[in-house]
Write a protein that holds these residues in place. Sequence first.
Motif, PDB file in Angstrom:
ATOM      1  N   PHE A  28      38.736  -3.315  18.437  1.00 63.41           N
ATOM      2  CA  PHE A  28      38.501  -2.399  19.543  1.00 63.41           C
ATOM      3  C   PHE A  28      38.038  -1.077  18.969  1.00 63.41           C
ATOM      4  O   PHE A  28      38.605  -0.572  18.008  1.00 63.41           O
ATOM      5  CB  PHE A  28      39.780  -2.195  20.359  1.00 63.41           C
ATOM      6  CG  PHE A  28      39.616  -1.220  21.478  1.00 63.41           C
ATOM      7  CD1 PHE A  28      39.043  -1.608  22.666  1.00 63.41           C
ATOM      8  CD2 PHE A  28      40.014   0.099  21.338  1.00 63.41           C
ATOM      9  CE1 PHE A  28      38.871  -0.716  23.711  1.00 63.41           C
ATOM     10  CE2 PHE A  28      39.855   1.005  22.369  1.00 63.41           C
ATOM     11  CZ  PHE A  28      39.290   0.600  23.557  1.00 63.41           C
ATOM     12  N   LEU A  32      34.993  -0.333  23.567  1.00 64.82           N
ATOM     13  CA  LEU A  32      34.477  -1.699  23.633  1.00 64.82           C
ATOM     14  C   LEU A  32      35.278  -2.628  22.730  1.00 64.82           C
ATOM     15  O   LEU A  32      35.700  -2.243  21.644  1.00 64.82           O
ATOM     16  CB  LEU A  32      33.008  -1.737  23.205  1.00 64.82           C
ATOM     17  CG  LEU A  32      32.031  -0.943  24.048  1.00 64.82           C
ATOM     18  CD1 LEU A  32      30.671  -0.907  23.371  1.00 64.82           C
ATOM     19  CD2 LEU A  32      31.909  -1.531  25.432  1.00 64.82           C
ATOM     20  N   TYR A  33      35.457  -3.852  23.198  1.00 64.60           N
ATOM     21  CA  TYR A  33      36.084  -4.898  22.389  1.00 64.60           C
ATOM     22  C   TYR A  33      34.993  -5.736  21.745  1.00 64.60           C
ATOM     23  O   TYR A  33      34.034  -6.117  22.409  1.00 64.60           O
ATOM     24  CB  TYR A  33      36.949  -5.818  23.257  1.00 64.60           C
ATOM     25  CG  TYR A  33      38.247  -5.205  23.700  1.00 64.60           C
ATOM     26  CD1 TYR A  33      39.383  -5.309  22.916  1.00 64.60           C
ATOM     27  CD2 TYR A  33      38.342  -4.541  24.907  1.00 64.60           C
ATOM     28  CE1 TYR A  33      40.581  -4.760  23.317  1.00 64.60           C
ATOM     29  CE2 TYR A  33      39.537  -3.984  25.318  1.00 64.60           C
ATOM     30  CZ  TYR A  33      40.648  -4.091  24.522  1.00 64.60           C
ATOM     31  OH  TYR A  33      41.837  -3.548  24.922  1.00 64.60           O
ATOM     32  N   THR A  34      35.138  -6.007  20.472  1.00 63.68           N
ATOM     33  CA  THR A  34      34.261  -6.963  19.807  1.00 63.68           C
ATOM     34  C   THR A  34      34.960  -8.312  19.886  1.00 63.68           C
ATOM     35  O   THR A  34      36.109  -8.446  19.469  1.00 63.68           O
ATOM     36  CB  THR A  34      34.022  -6.577  18.337  1.00 63.68           C
ATOM     37  OG1 THR A  34      33.473  -5.258  18.295  1.00 63.68           O
ATOM     38  CG2 THR A  34      33.066  -7.541  17.660  1.00 63.68           C
ATOM     39  N   LYS A  45      30.000  -7.281  22.119  1.00 66.91           N
ATOM     40  CA  LYS A  45      30.913  -6.204  22.480  1.00 66.91           C
ATOM     41  C   LYS A  45      30.938  -6.108  23.997  1.00 66.91           C
ATOM     42  O   LYS A  45      29.889  -6.133  24.637  1.00 66.91           O
ATOM     43  CB  LYS A  45      30.448  -4.873  21.889  1.00 66.91           C
ATOM     44  CG  LYS A  45      30.598  -4.798  20.399  1.00 66.91           C
ATOM     45  CD  LYS A  45      30.246  -3.424  19.900  1.00 66.91           C
ATOM     46  CE  LYS A  45      30.481  -3.353  18.405  1.00 66.91           C
ATOM     47  NZ  LYS A  45      30.256  -1.996  17.902  1.00 66.91           N
ATOM     48  N   ARG A  47      33.278  -4.457  27.618  1.00 66.80           N
ATOM     49  CA  ARG A  47      34.297  -3.562  28.157  1.00 66.80           C
ATOM     50  C   ARG A  47      35.505  -4.378  28.612  1.00 66.80           C
ATOM     51  O   ARG A  47      35.406  -5.568  28.884  1.00 66.80           O
ATOM     52  CB  ARG A  47      33.741  -2.767  29.326  1.00 66.80           C
ATOM     53  CG  ARG A  47      32.617  -1.861  28.913  1.00 66.80           C
ATOM     54  CD  ARG A  47      32.451  -0.725  29.896  1.00 66.80           C
ATOM     55  NE  ARG A  47      31.335   0.126  29.503  1.00 66.80           N
ATOM     56  CZ  ARG A  47      31.412   1.107  28.614  1.00 66.80           C
ATOM     57  NH1 ARG A  47      32.567   1.362  28.036  1.00 66.80           N
ATOM     58  NH2 ARG A  47      30.361   1.828  28.306  1.00 66.80           N
TER      59      ARG A  47
END
Length: 71
Positions: A28, A32-34, A45, A47
């Motif tokens: 994170f 954004l989360y990868t 990536k 949200r």
Amino acid sequence: MANKYSPGDTAFLVGSNRFIQEVKILKFGGGLYTVRFADSGGGIKVRENRLFATKEDAEASLKKENKPRLY
């Protein structure tokens, strides 16, 4: 603010408001989360609002309206 998901967690991603895919959270940063897809190994990536803890939650978020089009 605490992150909802941690690296290594499994989540479900809703794409195009039609598809649900299982993903693994990698990291994170910057809001954004990868994530890495479980089936193909690719990653993107996203949200947090596109991620869900269970498949049932993801299915419940899909729009189910099928209104006839009036021309």
